[in-house]
Structures are given as structure tokens and as C-alpha cells.
Design a protein around this motif. Structure first.
Motif, short mmCIF file in Angstrom:
data_model
loop_
_atom_site.label_atom_id
_atom_site.label_comp_id
_atom_site.label_asym_id
_atom_site.label_seq_id
_atom_site.Cartn_x
_atom_site.Cartn_y
_atom_site.Cartn_z
N UNK A 423 0.82 -1.18 0.13
CA UNK A 423 0.14 0.03 0.05
C UNK A 423 0.87 1.08 0.01
N UNK A 424 2.08 1.23 0.77
CA UNK A 424 2.99 2.26 0.88
C UNK A 424 3.56 2.41 -0.40
N UNK A 425 3.88 1.67 -0.86
CA UNK A 425 4.88 1.55 -2.48
C UNK A 425 3.66 2.29 -3.45
N UNK A 426 2.58 1.84 -3.46
CA UNK A 426 1.89 2.21 -4.43
C UNK A 426 1.45 3.64 -4.44
N UNK A 427 1.42 3.99 -2.99
CA UNK A 427 1.31 5.65 -2.68
C UNK A 427 2.57 6.16 -3.26
N UNK A 428 3.82 5.59 -2.83
CA UNK A 428 4.86 6.46 -3.52
C UNK A 428 4.97 6.33 -5.11
N UNK A 444 13.87 8.64 -7.33
CA UNK A 444 13.08 8.83 -6.39
C UNK A 444 12.46 7.26 -6.30
N UNK A 445 12.01 6.70 -6.93
CA UNK A 445 11.55 5.33 -6.76
C UNK A 445 12.56 4.35 -6.23
N UNK A 446 13.69 4.50 -6.96
CA UNK A 446 14.79 3.50 -6.68
C UNK A 446 15.29 3.92 -5.36
N UNK A 447 15.26 4.96 -4.76
CA UNK A 447 15.79 5.48 -3.52
C UNK A 447 14.90 4.97 -2.41
N UNK A 448 13.50 5.08 -2.63
CA UNK A 448 12.59 4.78 -1.71
C UNK A 448 12.65 3.09 -1.57
N UNK A 449 12.53 2.51 -2.57
CA UNK A 449 12.44 1.12 -2.53
C UNK A 449 13.46 0.35 -1.68
#
Length: 610
Positions: A423-428, A444-449
Motif C-alpha cells: 500500500x505504501x509503495x503504491x502511494x509512493x 526517487x522510486x529507486x531510492x525509496x524502494x
């Protein structure tokens, strides 16, 4: 005498009634019991010393009471109007008053040795006082038992066991004589005051209503929860456990009295103790309360076996019910809090972007929260055991898993945790769209994952989600990084010839160098403020960029920008960067420490190491 005792009765006659001599013999024995009791009881009637300070005197006193009791029973059956019965009754009253006083003195003077902590601790080495030291009233047996105790236990334990045995002997004597009410009244008053005082010192508050708890500021309530958590184990395993042992020992002669005493002494305090978690569970629920609620649930759950054993009487069923209700309410609160937490993630509507494409606050908050939750996986599994979780049909398999790695996410709580992460990854994903630059969106996606994976690896989430989950998401990070490289550096790659060693015209060479210079400087100036917090990911991207660009540029440079080529002035003016310069510039990327500006020439800057 022989003719009286051994003459056979005539078969034709009925057996005659007992002879007067037989009555006289029994009466003489009873009279002797009364005389012995009169001497011993009267002797101690005015003595201010403690009867039980002299073990032999105490033994004789209790033996005399037993004899007096037998005499009274005989007289009631055969001479109910006898003056000797009245005399025996008065002696018994005097003896009971003395024992009542002794019972009180032993309870008070041995308070330090009869405190629940001592009784609980000693019970492990000697679970019960198996026999009252005066049960058989045999002097030799008592002496042998005392000797054995002295050899095997400490002085503190010896005093504690002796005091319990004395109390038990007195209680047996008083209860047998019909003075149970006087005995238990003293016991209840003294022992209840000890239990109440102990609970007070542990910080257990009486009369704390739900309304009062509900109105408390969270900081104040959290302090009270911490106090309760530090008190409950001591209260159950030491205070109430020790009190139950003492009650069972002192009143072993009567199950109803054991139950009555323990219930009156402990019930009120226990209800206050176990009612507090339920009040907390019923309060307004906010995410920060989750972990304290779990702490409360865990504490009661861990102690349930002890609670069930200690408060096993029917009259203490309310205590068991209160503890169970607390568990039910706390479990409901946890389920509600987790649902609210998921909803809060889904409803997050912040529009701000993180400078440089770094880790978003939502990712930090959610992953820290979930990592803490993973420490309670056992408790959570218990809470959600009867609440199956149905995965939504639209669940993206690439995030959650596949039949191949089903075993790695098999437990109910693992499924729920994986769902929260999803749910959090979809929100990101939706927040990545806010970046106008597509390359920065992928970074941004690479950093957060990568941050999410790091949190998983560093916590119990690693055991809940499994290695397959981690590997699959690491591959996703690499895909994001590759997309960033492809989009962010596509113009730089496009500026170089497909075949860098092929012979081309001066105009083409000129065009390639100019395009490369422009594309590189544009990419660098745009990205020098971008960040990659994770060192491994940062190195991975830099190495990958170098492998994609440097070999092509190096070959082209060696032919058209090397020493020989630079002899021609037009070439020298076009070649701004050596292959080594590219690495030096990339070393500055992804720290977010530089602002956009012109790229200095290779002759005026040196490499930067990190």
C-alpha cells in the motif's frame, strides 16, 4: 477383672449395656484431659511472653487443646449438663483467646518473612509445607523435621516455613474448635493491608475510571502504562502468587476458608490491576498508541497461565474475566489501529516532493512503524489468528509475490505486513509522478524502494517477508535505476557515434564533440543536486553509468581527441573532457551538495574522492 473383660456373653441373652466401671474409666481419661488442659492453659493465661517462642511449650499447649476438645465431645454426648462441661468450655474460650493473640503476633512479627516475595521465592525450593509441625503432636517427629530443615534451607527460609507452620497449626486448632471466624478475621485484616500496600508501592491505582483515563493527555497516560507494565509481573508472579501459597498453607484444613480468605484479600486489588488495560483499550485510538497497546496485550497474555492458576476459585472468576476482557478489548484495539494505519497511508495527500528525489517522509514513517510491528509478530499472530486477511484481487503480483515464493509469505501476519508495504509503495508511485523530470521520478522510486529493503533487512521484517521478497524487490530497484540511467543520460549516449572507431569527417567529429559537451553539461548541471542516500545503490549507479558511457567515449577520444589530434587547434578547442574527467564529475553526483551551475573545464578541476 478377668471375669468382667473376658467372660463370653450367653448366646441366649442380649448383650448387656456397658458396665458402670467402663463409664468410670472413660470419664477418668476425659477428666485427666481437662486437668492437663487447665494446668497448661491457666499457666499461659497471664503470661506476656510469646507462647510460640518456646517450641515445646507450644506443642504441649496445642496437645492439651486437642485433649480438651475430645473431653468436651465426650461430655456433650454423655453428660451434657455436667459442670465439667461448663468448666471445659471456659478453658477452651481462654485457650482460643490466647491462640487468637498468638496468631496475630506471628502474622505481625514475621511480616518480613511472610511477605509474598519471600513466600514465592521459597516455594520454588520447597513448594509446600506438607504437614503441620503439630499435626501428629509427636515430639520426636517434630525434632527430626526441624533438624532436616536446618540442614537444607537458609535461616530466612527456616523462619518463613516455621511461621507458616505455626499459623497453620493455630488455624487448625481454632477451626476445629469452632473459632474459624475469629481466626480468619485477623488474617484477612493483616494480609489485605499488606497486599494493598504492596500494590500502592507498585503504582497500581485504585478507582481509576474509564472517564479519567480517557481524559488524560497521551504523555500522562503513557507514563501510567509504563508503570503498570513494570508492576504487573511482580504483582502476579510475586504478590498474588505468594499470597495464594500462604493462604493455601495456613488454611489447608478447609478449602472454603482458603477461598474466602484469598478472595477477600486479593480480589479488589486484582480487579484494579487488570481493569486498567481494558480502560486503555477503550480510549480514543491513534497510531502512536499501537505499541503500548501491544505491550499491554503481551503482558496479560504472558501472565494468563499464572492468572488462571492463582485466581482459580469460583469466587475470583471476576478477576479471570477482567483479564480475559482486557485481552479481548486490547486485541480489538490493535486490529482497529492497524486498519486505521492502512487507511491513513492510502489517504495521504501530501503534494510536496523530496528535494533531489530522496527518501520520502511517508516511507520513513511507515517503515519505522512496520519494523516496530515486526517485533511483536508473535503477539500479532495471536491477535489476528481468527481474523483471516483476504488479499484484494487487484493485488500487483510484482510487488507482493507469486506462487513460486508463497512459502516465504505464508503466515497471516506476514501477509498483512506485506500488504501494508505494498500500500505504501503504491502511494509512493503516485508521488513519483509529481516530479516533472522522468529520470528524477525513477531515481526517487529507486531510492525509496532501496530504503524499504534496507529496513526489511535490518529488522524482523526479514524473517516475516523472506529472502524471496527481498530479492524480487532488489531486482525492482535495479530496474528503476536502469530507467533513470536510460532517460537521464540518453542524450549523452546519443551524442556519441554508434561506431566510435569508424572513420568520419571533421564536421562529424566536430558535431559529436559539441553534442557530447552540451549533453553532458546539461545532464550534470541538472543532476548535481539529486541524491542517492544508500552508498551501495549510489556506487551501483555510478559504475553502471561508467560502463555505458566511458568505453564508447574513450575509444572516440583516443582517435579524435588524443594528443595527436589536439595538435590541430580546432580539435583542441572542442575536447573539454578526458575519460578520467567523466569519473571525477560523477564522483560529485548524488550527494545533493552542489547547486546547478556551469561545469568547469577539465584543466581547472581535479577529481573528488568519496
Amino acid at each position: 477383672m478377668r471375669s468382667i473383660f473376658f467372660k463370653s456373653p450367653s448366646p441366649t441373652r442380649m448383650t448387656p449395656p456397658p458396665s458402670p466401671l467402663h463409664h468410670t474409666f472413660s470419664e477418668s481419661l476425659m477428666e485427666e484431659n481437662i486437668e492437663v488442659a487447665d494446668f497448661i492453659i491457666t499457666k499461659w493465661e497471664t503470661d506476656v511472653a510469646s507462647l510460640f517462642s518456646d517450641r515445646e511449650e507450644a506443642r504441649q499447649y496445642l496437645v492439651s487443646i486437642k485433649g480438651l476438645q475430645k473431653a468436651m465431645q465426650f461430655l456433650v454426648l454423655h453428660h451434657s449438663n455436667s459442670e465439667r462441661l461448663v468448666r471445659a468450655q471456659k478453658l477452651m474460650q481462654t485457650a482460643m483467646k490466647r491462640l487468637e493473640k498468638e496468631f496475630y503476633l506471628i502474622l505481625k512479627s514475621n511480616r518480613a518473612y511472610l511477605d509474598p516475595e519471600s513466600v514465592s521465592a521459597h516455594s520454588s525450593s520447597r513448594p509446600s509445607v506438607s504437614k503441620s509441625i503439630f499435626s501428629d503432636f509427636e515430639e520426636e517427629e517434630f525434632e527430626n523435621e526441624s533438624t532436616d530443615e536446618n540442614d537444607s534451607i537458609s535461616e530466612v527460609e527456616r523462619v518463613s516455613f516455621a511461621a507458616m507452620a505455626d499459623l497453620r497449626a493455630i488455624a487448625e486448632a481454632m477451626i476445629s474448635a469452632g473459632y474459624a471466624k475469629e481466626c480468619i478475621k485477623i488474617y484477612k485484616i493483616i494480609r489485605k493491608s499488606i497486599v494493598d500496600e504492596a500494590l500502592y508501592h507498585l503504582g497500581v491505582e485504585r478507582g481509576l475510571t474509564f472517564q479519567q483515563v480517557q481524559k488524560m493527555e497521551w504523555e500522562v497516560l503513557e507514563v501510567k502504562i509504563k508503570t503498570w507494565l513494570s508492576a504487573v509481573k511482580m504483582a502476579v508472579k510475586t504478590l498474588f502468587h505468594g499470597e495464594r501459597i500462604l493462604c493455601d498453607q495456613v488454611f489447608s484444613i478447609s478449602s472454603p476458608l482458603r477461598e474466602s480468605c484469598f478472595t477477600e484479600i486479593s480480589k479488589e486489588g486484582a480487579l484494579a490491576l487488570f481493569g486498567f488495560p481494558e480502560n486503555v483499550a477503550n480510549c480514543k485510538k491513534t497510531p502512536e498508541k499501537m505499541f503500548r497497546v501491544l505491550d499491554l496485550y503481551e503482558a496479560v497474555s504472558d501472565l494468563w497461565t499464572d492468572i488462571e492458576s492463582i485466581f482459580s476459585f469460583e469466587s475470583t472468576s471476576a478477576v479471570r474475566s477482567t483479564a480475559v476482557n482486557s485481552l479481548i478489548k486490547l486485541g480489538d484495539a490493535v486490529r482497529t489501529l492497524l486498519t486505521d494505519f492502512e487507511t491513513a497511508i492510502q489517504k495521504d495527500s501530501s503534494k510536496t516532493t523530496v528535494p533531489g528525489g530522496g527518501v520520502h517522509p511517508l516511507a520513513r514513517y511507515v517503515m519505522n512503524y512496520i519494523a516496530f510491528l515486526s517485533d511483536y509478530s508473535g503477539i500479532l499472530s495471536d491477535i489476528f489468528a481468527d481474523w483471516p486477511f483476504t488479499i484484494p484481487s487487484a493485488l500487483p503480483e510484482s510487488y507482493f509475490g507469486s506462487p513460486d515464493n508463497e512459502e516465504s509469505i505464508s503466515s497471516p501476519i506476514s501477509v498483512r505486513i506485506a500488504w501494508l508495504v505494498l500500500v505504501m509503495l503504491c502511494k509512493l508511485d503516485s508521488k513519483a509522478v509529481m516530479y516533472k523530470d522522468a529520470a528524477l521520478s525513477y531515481l526517487f522510486l529507486a531510492n525509496n524502494l532501496q530504503y524499504v529493503i534496507g529496513k526489511v533487512r535490518q529488522s524482523n521484517l526479514n524473517f516475516l517477508l523472506g529472502d524471496d521478497w527481498v530479492i524480487k524487490h532488489e531486482q525492482k530497484v535495479k530496474q528503476y535505476a536502469a530507467n533513470y540511467e536510460r532517460i537521464g543520460w540518453s542524450k549523452v549516449l546519443a551524442s556519441l557515434p554508434e561506431n566510435p572507431t569508424a572513420e568520419i569527417s571533421k564536421d562529424q567529429v566536430n558535431n559529436h564533440f559539441r553534442r557530447f559537451n552540451s549533453a553532458f553539461e546539461e545532464a550534470y548541471m541538472k543532476q548535481c543536486s539529486w541524491v542517492v542516500p544508500d552508498p551501495k545503490l549510489r556506487d551501483h549507479i555510478k559504475i553502471s553509468l561508467a560502463r555505458r558511457i566511458v568505453p564508447i567515449y574513450n575509444e572516440f577520444y583516443e582517435i579524435y581527441g588524443g594528443v595527436e589530434a589536439k595538435k590541430e587547434l580546432w580539435v583542441e578547442s572542442l575536447v573539454r573532457y578526458t575519460p578520467d574527467d567523466l569519473g571525477n564529475y560523477w564522483s560529485d553526483l548524488f550527494y545533493g551538495s552542489r547547486t546547478s551551475g556551469s561545469v568547469s573545464s577539465s584543466s581547472s578541476r581535479g577529481g573528488r574522492s568519496h
